[in-house]
Design a protein around this motif. Sequence first.
Motif, PDB file in Angstrom:
ATOM      1  N   ASN A   1      29.431  27.328   6.746  1.00 47.07           N
ATOM      2  CA  ASN A   1      28.646  27.782   7.481  1.00 47.07           C
ATOM      3  C   ASN A   1      28.035  28.676   6.833  1.00 47.07           C
ATOM      4  O   ASN A   1      27.875  29.607   7.976  1.00 47.07           O
ATOM      5  N   ILE A   2      27.321  28.995   6.784  1.00 47.83           N
ATOM      6  CA  ILE A   2      26.198  29.181   5.791  1.00 47.83           C
ATOM      7  C   ILE A   2      25.443  29.933   6.900  1.00 47.83           C
ATOM      8  O   ILE A   2      25.218  30.938   6.698  1.00 47.83           O
ATOM      9  N   THR A   3      24.897  28.887   7.549  1.00 44.47           N
ATOM     10  CA  THR A   3      23.691  29.374   8.727  1.00 44.47           C
ATOM     11  C   THR A   3      24.253  29.726   9.523  1.00 44.47           C
ATOM     12  O   THR A   3      23.925  31.699   9.880  1.00 44.47           O
ATOM     13  N   GLY A   4      25.728  29.385   9.365  1.00 44.29           N
ATOM     14  CA  GLY A   4      26.017  30.810  11.282  1.00 44.29           C
ATOM     15  C   GLY A   4      26.448  32.135  10.765  1.00 44.29           C
ATOM     16  O   GLY A   4      26.125  32.820  11.409  1.00 44.29           O
ATOM     17  N   ASN A   5      26.820  32.094   9.194  1.00 43.20           N
ATOM     18  CA  ASN A   5      27.235  33.564   9.057  1.00 43.20           C
ATOM     19  C   ASN A   5      25.882  34.293   9.080  1.00 43.20           C
ATOM     20  O   ASN A   5      25.655  35.518   9.001  1.00 43.20           O
ATOM     21  N   TYR A   6      24.128  33.401   8.488  1.00 49.85           N
ATOM     22  CA  TYR A   6      23.163  34.284   8.269  1.00 49.85           C
ATOM     23  C   TYR A   6      22.636  34.676   9.492  1.00 49.85           C
ATOM     24  O   TYR A   6      22.407  35.948   9.894  1.00 49.85           O
ATOM     25  N   LEU A   7      23.209  34.125  11.043  1.00 49.72           N
ATOM     26  CA  LEU A   7      22.675  34.415  12.204  1.00 49.72           C
ATOM     27  C   LEU A   7      23.373  35.286  12.434  1.00 49.72           C
ATOM     28  O   LEU A   7      23.244  36.949  13.236  1.00 49.72           O
ATOM     29  N   ARG A   8      24.620  35.510  12.336  1.00 51.83           N
ATOM     30  CA  ARG A   8      25.080  36.902  12.620  1.00 51.83           C
ATOM     31  C   ARG A   8      25.041  38.345  11.991  1.00 51.83           C
ATOM     32  O   ARG A   8      24.618  39.471  12.058  1.00 51.83           O
ATOM     33  N   LEU A   9      24.629  38.178  10.512  1.00 48.41           N
ATOM     34  CA  LEU A   9      24.577  38.978   9.685  1.00 48.41           C
ATOM     35  C   LEU A   9      23.385  39.534   9.911  1.00 48.41           C
ATOM     36  O   LEU A   9      22.207  40.709  10.539  1.00 48.41           O
TER      37      LEU A   9
END
Length: 647
Positions: free
Chosen positions: A543-551
């Motif tokens: 879930n790299i994209t989800g981590n990106y959105l949180r960051l």
Amino acid sequence: MKGYAAASSPLAKRRWKGLAIAVLVLGFFSLLVPLAFLLGLQNRFPSGNLSDERSSSESGFENYARVDAGGEQNESEGDELRVNDLMDRFKATIPEDVTVNFTKKPTTESVAGVQSNSRPKDALSYSKPKNSTSRGLPTEQVVVPKAPSSLNTRNDGRDGKENHSKDSAGDETEKSCQHEFGSYCIWSKEHKEVMKDALVKRLKDQLFVARAYYPSIAKLQGQEKLSLELKQSIQEHERMLSEAISDADLPSFVGKKIQNMDHTIAEARSCTIDCNNVDKKLRQILDLTEDEAHFHMKQSAFLYHLGVQTMPKSLHCLSMRLTVEYFKNSLEDIEQFHAYKLNNPIFQHYVLISRNILAVSVTINSTVMNAEETGHMIFHLVTDGQNFYAMKHWFARNSYKEATVHVLNFDNLNLIHSYNLGLRQLSPSEEFRVSISDVAQSSSMRMRTEYLSVFGHSHFLLPEIFKNLKKVVVLDDDVVVQRDLSSLWNLDLEGKVNGAVQFCGVRLGQLKTYIGGYNYNGDSCAWMSGMNIVDLESWREHNITGNYLRLLQKFQNGTEASWRASALPISLLAFQDLIYTLDDTWVQSRLGHDYGVSADAIKNAAALHYNGNMKPWLELGIPKYKSYWKKFLTQEERFMAECNVNP
């Protein structure tokens, strides 16, 4: 009525008396102010045409204090040392033979772009988005204390000038210059120009020094001859400079006048005078000169950065001509014949995100020309709506063996709106110039500038753009491929997400003030974009994209500058512990800012990455690296000739 008049009479007299006193006070001050200006403020202004009114506390010399050589040095000796030191700094650095034979052209080279005493800002590093325009350039705070300046240091005693190491001073100045202005300082060093006014500058320096000494010498008893000689030399220098801009304008007897002035100044320095006046005037002149040099340095650096960060007129013309031609003469859409390949994971898929037609065509052409088999190669080119039709027409006009080029319009994907990313625009790879401190080095070499290239925001949507693909090779548009990439495509990432070349010149611990209080290994090396192999299946699992959105929500505040600047910490944190380290021979970077890359390193690399400001398609590109890029440039293209595209 009489009583009223009698009562008001004393009041009227007192009012007139007050007005008379006020007039007298004003008259007194009107005489006092010019007198104070002529007598009291005389020492604040140098003789000549200078008018800087800053106090000594504002002049930038407050740290240039007197150093006692043995602890018993008196005040007059200290004043004399300061004056002598300033006099030494005013000596012009022209060849020795210039004063002997003035028929030769001076060969002194101007190194103002490198050796000027620039003033680095506290803990500031300029970050440059790779595909930025002239608006919204972010400025990032990164590690590093203020670099020591050669202006604020002085060696001990009378031999201060001799004891000072010229090499260390030059290194210190160059490091501080690179810290503040980046690769502009390297470029300016490589493009030195011959000074055509070395003698004119020498005359001006002598004139400044003579004007500083003249008021004090004129007051001395028994020095009438020296005073007259100094005055005549000043007048002769002024007469020559009034008609001269370059050395060619000077009369043939200028050498003799320079020698006479040197002799006169030496006699003036031997006299016992009040050094405070001379000291203040020379300091003020030096301060003004350094301020002017720093201003021109900043102006030149701004124009340099403007040149490297904006699209050249020829490339803009090429894009516009291709767009118009697309709607005038629509060519057959070759992509339709290869539609079955576009989402088939058995083929080799390469992804490029770019707005630059010329650059991306060279990257694709170099990859194809060095591939053993090209029929299974699919290039997915993601661009914005402004360049979409130009890209479509270009790749319809030009073929690349049996490879397929698929052009996508990022604006029509509607992914930014779906993921609520704020700013809705294409974001290719971003480049950042970071200045860090190296404690292991000496103080003069402590500042170090590096260039990092990381994924842009659009890269974090790759799994959504290519939902049916399992892995892709991501290429930047400033990359030239020199070997077949089949072995890279078949590489086993061992469960990692991103295969990239690591750059241990910068570690995460050195960026802690910028990354923030997140959990990370400070000894981990930064990784570089340019040529990466990405496992999209593993991407989805982690879930790299989800981590990106949180960051992204934590690192950007809604402005374009913060949005672009957040690409660096987000890329480093989102892929933490998920980087598969590629061998260094896969990519040779630094070709966009480093003049010292060896020919053997370039020859042995599978790909060349022109990261840095000096891209090969710009006139400011490094000449000796351009040939590796130009040999894959499309030749005999009509629109390139019409738009004068000749990088």
